[in-house]
Design a protein around this motif. Structure first.
Motif, PDB file in Angstrom:
ATOM      1  N   TYR A 258       0.896  -1.148   0.000  1.00 45.90           N
ATOM      2  CA  TYR A 258       0.000   0.000   0.000  1.00 45.90           C
ATOM      3  C   TYR A 258       0.935   1.198   0.000  1.00 45.90           C
ATOM      4  CZ  TYR A 258      -3.121   3.677   1.439  1.00 45.90           C
ATOM      5  OH  TYR A 258      -3.826   4.845   1.484  1.00 45.90           O
TER       6      TYR A 258
ATOM      7  N   TYR B  75       1.117  -0.521  11.205  1.00 51.13           N
ATOM      8  CA  TYR B  75       1.430  -1.063   9.884  1.00 51.13           C
ATOM      9  C   TYR B  75       2.931  -0.996   9.622  1.00 51.13           C
ATOM     10  CZ  TYR B  75      -3.482  -1.430   8.899  1.00 51.13           C
ATOM     11  OH  TYR B  75      -4.798  -1.791   8.938  1.00 51.13           O
TER      12      TYR B  75
ATOM     13  N   LYS C 273       0.906  -4.589   2.553  1.00 47.96           N
ATOM     14  CA  LYS C 273      -0.526  -4.586   2.250  1.00 47.96           C
ATOM     15  C   LYS C 273      -1.253  -5.599   3.135  1.00 47.96           C
ATOM     16  CE  LYS C 273      -3.890  -3.707  -0.919  1.00 47.96           C
ATOM     17  NZ  LYS C 273      -4.095  -2.718  -1.915  1.00 47.96           N
ATOM     18  N   THR C 274      -2.353  -5.153   3.709  1.00 49.79           N
ATOM     19  CA  THR C 274      -3.229  -6.027   4.482  1.00 49.79           C
ATOM     20  C   THR C 274      -4.662  -5.799   4.010  1.00 49.79           C
ATOM     21  OG1 THR C 274      -3.748  -4.444   6.226  1.00 49.79           O
ATOM     22  CG2 THR C 274      -1.724  -5.744   6.507  1.00 49.79           C
ATOM     23  N   ASP C 275      -5.551  -6.604   4.510  1.00 43.60           N
ATOM     24  CA  ASP C 275      -6.954  -6.456   4.141  1.00 43.60           C
ATOM     25  C   ASP C 275      -7.566  -5.152   4.650  1.00 43.60           C
ATOM     26  OD1 ASP C 275      -6.898  -8.923   2.893  1.00 43.60           O
ATOM     27  OD2 ASP C 275      -7.674  -9.991   4.637  1.00 43.60           O
ATOM     28  N   LYS C 276      -7.012  -4.588   5.722  1.00 42.96           N
ATOM     29  CA  LYS C 276      -7.613  -3.418   6.355  1.00 42.96           C
ATOM     30  C   LYS C 276      -6.871  -2.103   6.138  1.00 42.96           C
ATOM     31  CE  LYS C 276      -9.551  -3.402  10.110  1.00 42.96           C
ATOM     32  NZ  LYS C 276      -9.838  -3.242  11.512  1.00 42.96           N
ATOM     33  N   ILE C 277      -5.713  -2.108   5.504  1.00 39.48           N
ATOM     34  CA  ILE C 277      -4.904  -0.888   5.465  1.00 39.48           C
ATOM     35  C   ILE C 277      -5.611   0.254   4.726  1.00 39.48           C
ATOM     36  CG2 ILE C 277      -3.521  -1.523   3.436  1.00 39.48           C
ATOM     37  CD1 ILE C 277      -1.114  -0.197   5.014  1.00 39.48           C
ATOM     38  N   GLU C 278      -6.291  -0.035   3.635  1.00 43.08           N
ATOM     39  CA  GLU C 278      -6.997   1.029   2.915  1.00 43.08           C
ATOM     40  C   GLU C 278      -8.144   1.586   3.754  1.00 43.08           C
ATOM     41  OE1 GLU C 278      -8.005  -0.080  -1.092  1.00 43.08           O
ATOM     42  OE2 GLU C 278      -5.983  -0.834  -1.454  1.00 43.08           O
ATOM     43  N   GLU C 279      -8.839   0.709   4.461  1.00 40.67           N
ATOM     44  CA  GLU C 279      -9.917   1.134   5.352  1.00 40.67           C
ATOM     45  C   GLU C 279      -9.369   2.021   6.467  1.00 40.67           C
ATOM     46  OE1 GLU C 279     -12.837  -0.993   8.614  1.00 40.67           O
ATOM     47  OE2 GLU C 279     -12.231  -2.151   6.845  1.00 40.67           O
ATOM     48  N   ASP C 280      -8.227   1.635   7.049  1.00 41.08           N
ATOM     49  CA  ASP C 280      -7.635   2.427   8.119  1.00 41.08           C
ATOM     50  C   ASP C 280      -7.108   3.770   7.606  1.00 41.08           C
ATOM     51  OD1 ASP C 280      -8.314   0.652  10.094  1.00 41.08           O
ATOM     52  OD2 ASP C 280      -6.361  -0.343  10.126  1.00 41.08           O
TER      53      ASP C 280
ATOM     54  N   LYS D  80     -10.110   5.878   7.376  1.00 43.86           N
ATOM     55  CA  LYS D  80     -10.527   6.289   8.721  1.00 43.86           C
ATOM     56  C   LYS D  80      -9.716   7.496   9.186  1.00 43.86           C
ATOM     57  CE  LYS D  80     -12.112   1.864  10.555  1.00 43.86           C
ATOM     58  NZ  LYS D  80     -11.815   0.796  11.545  1.00 43.86           N
TER      59      LYS D  80
END
Length: 71
Positions: free
Chosen positions: A5, A21, A40-47, A50
């Protein structure tokens, strides 16, 4: 799927690093800006989203990471 990411926003990078991260590398975008690459993780874009919408983080750690990434 991408392995990284990336962001060129220092504030977003500081937040992501503060909340845990893994920063993998940086590269120059131009003379004054860097691109920050995170694992890259499943939640990094969401975080990251946020953060842009006002998420909170521990102030001292956030400021320390900001200073470290800026240098």
């Amino acid at each position: 799927m991408e392995k990284f990411y990336s962001t060129s926003d220092l504030f977003t990078a500081s937040y992501l690093h503060t909340v845990g991260y893994e920063l993998l590398k940086t590269s120059l975008l131009d003379r004054k800006r860097l691109i920050f690459y995170f694992k890259k993780t499943d939640k990094i874009e969401e975080d990251a989203a946020k953060f842009l919408n006002g998420a909170e983080a521990p102030a001292r750690r956030l400021f320390e990471n900001f200073k470290m990434l800026r240098s």
